[in-house]
Design a protein around this motif. Structure first.
Motif: not given
Lengths: 194, 194
Positions: B63-64, B70-71, B126-130
Motif C-alpha cells: 500500500d505504501a 498514486y500521490r 491514502f488518507e492524505s490523498c483522500h
DNA sequence: CATATTAACGGAGACTGTCTCCGCTTGCAA
DNA sequence: TTGCAAGCGGAGACAGTCTCCGTTAATATG
C-alpha cells in the motif's frame, strides 16, 4: 453398441460430493465475509474438513468460488426486483431496489470485492451474475420510462455504476444516509427534463 | 554535548538512496499499470535493479508503494481543481473536474485499484490523498452552492462516491460516453429543487 | 448381498510471491 | 584519507496457491 445416448448417460452425482460442495460454500461465505476476498483457500478447505484438492476440484479458481458464494445473493436481488415491480409504482420500485442494492453490497462486502476484482483483470467471471443484475435494473428503468417518470435517454447501466460507487465507499459511519441521499440525487437527475 | 538540536540533526539523505527510490517508483508505476495492483513486488525490485530489501525499506508495504505512485496523480487532480475554479463558472468547473476525475481513474487503473484496496481493510493509507481530493470537490461544490446553481444540502462526498463507481466499471468500450451521461445526471439531480 | 467400477477424496509437495535479517558496501563529513 | 552509519541486496523462512496421483468408498449391477 453404446447406450441410447451419445453422451455416456451420466451417472447421478455422488451424495458426499454434493455435501462437500455445500459445506465448502458455507465455510467460504463466512471466511470471505470475515477476512475479505483474500481469505486463504487452504484454510477454507481445512475448516470444511476437505483436502485442498477437493476444494479446487469443485471450484477451480478463487473467482469460481467467489462467484458461487455471490450467486445466491444475486438471486435474492433479482427476486426483490420482481416483488417491487409488482407491488410499487415504477419510480418507487426503482428507488427501493437501488437502496436495497446498496445495502446488500455494503453489508456483504464479498460482493463489492467481487465486483472490484472484475475491474482489475478482464476475466469473464461473474458474467452471468452481472447479467441478472443488469436485467433487474433494466426492467425497472424501462417501466419507469414508460410511465413517464424517468427520462427516455437514461441508460440503466449508468445508474448501476453509480450505485457500485456508493457501496464501495461505505466505510464511513453514515453511509446509510449518504446512500439514501445519493439515490435521491440520481433519481432526481433522471426525471424528464420537461 | 549533543548538537544544537535535540534531534540528531539528520544528515541529508544519500544520493543513491534518492535515485533508487525514484527508479522504484518509476518501475512500480509501469508494473501496476500493466499488471494491476497485484504486480509482484520482488519483480519490481528486480527491474529497478535493487534487492527486495531495498524496496521494502523504502516502501514497507504494498500500500505504501501504491500510495506513493498514486500521490503525483492526486496532486495533478488537485491542481486542476484550482485551474478550473479560476477559469470557469461554478457548475461548469464542477462538471469539468468530475469528468477529469473519472477520466483519470479510468485510465490509470492503479488509482481505482488503490481506492478499492482501501475499501477492503480499514487501513489508514491514502488518507492524505483522500483529503486532497475531498478538499477539491468540497471547494467546487461550495462555490456552486453559493452561486445558487446547486442545492444547498448536497454533500460533496456523495458525488465523489458516485464518481468512483463510474470509474470502477469502466471496462465497456463506451465508458467515456457513459461517464459523461452519468455526470450530467448527477449534476441535474444536484440542482436546486426550485 | 457381493462385487466391479470409477467418481471423488485428500494430502504431499512443487511453485510462487511476501517479507526479514544481517553481513557487506559505499557515500559523506571531517 | 579515513571512519562510520546509511543504505544495499540477497539468502532464506514463511505463507498461500494449486496439482498430481494413490487411496477410499458410493453406486450400479448381477
Amino acid at each position: 453398441m453404446a447406450t441410447k445416448r451419445s453422451q455416456p448417460a451420466a451417472r447421478k452425482p455422488r451424495a458426499d460430493a454434493q455435501r462437500n460442495r455445500e459445506r465448502i460454500l458455507e465455510v467460504a461465505k463466512a471466511a470471505f465475509t470475515e477476512f475479505g476476498a483474500n481469505a486463504s483457500l487452504d484454510d477454507i478447505a481445512k475448516q470444511a474438513d476437505v483436502g485442498p484438492g477437493t476444494l479446487y476440484r469443485h471450484f477451480p479458481t478463487r473467482d469460481a468460488l467467489l462467484e458461487a458464494v455471490y450467486r445466491t445473493e444475486v438471486e435474492r436481488l433479482a427476486a426483490a426486483e420482481r416483488t417491487f415491480a409488482e407491488t410499487m409504482p415504477p419510480v418507487e420500485a426503482l428507488r427501493a431496489w437501488m437502496l436495497l442494492f446498496v445495502d446488500y453490497i455494503a453489508t456483504k462486502k464479498i460482493i463489492a470485492a467481487a465486483l472490484n476484482t472484475v475491474v482489475g483483470d478482464p476475466s469473464k467471471v461473474f458474467e452471468s451474475c452481472h447479467a441478472q443484475i443488469w436485467e433487474a435494473i433494466r426492467s425497472l428503468v424501462t417501466r419507469a420510462i414508460q410511465s413517464g417518470d424517468i427520462r427516455e435517454d437514461l441508460d440503466p447501466i449508468d445508474l448501476l455504476r453509480a450505485l457500485i460507487g456508493v457501496a464501495n465507499v461505505s466505510t464511513s459511519p453514515d453511509w446509510q444516509q449518504s446512500a439514501r441521499r445519493l439515490v435521491d440525487i440520481l433519481i432526481a437527475g433522471s426525471r424528464p427534463v420537461k
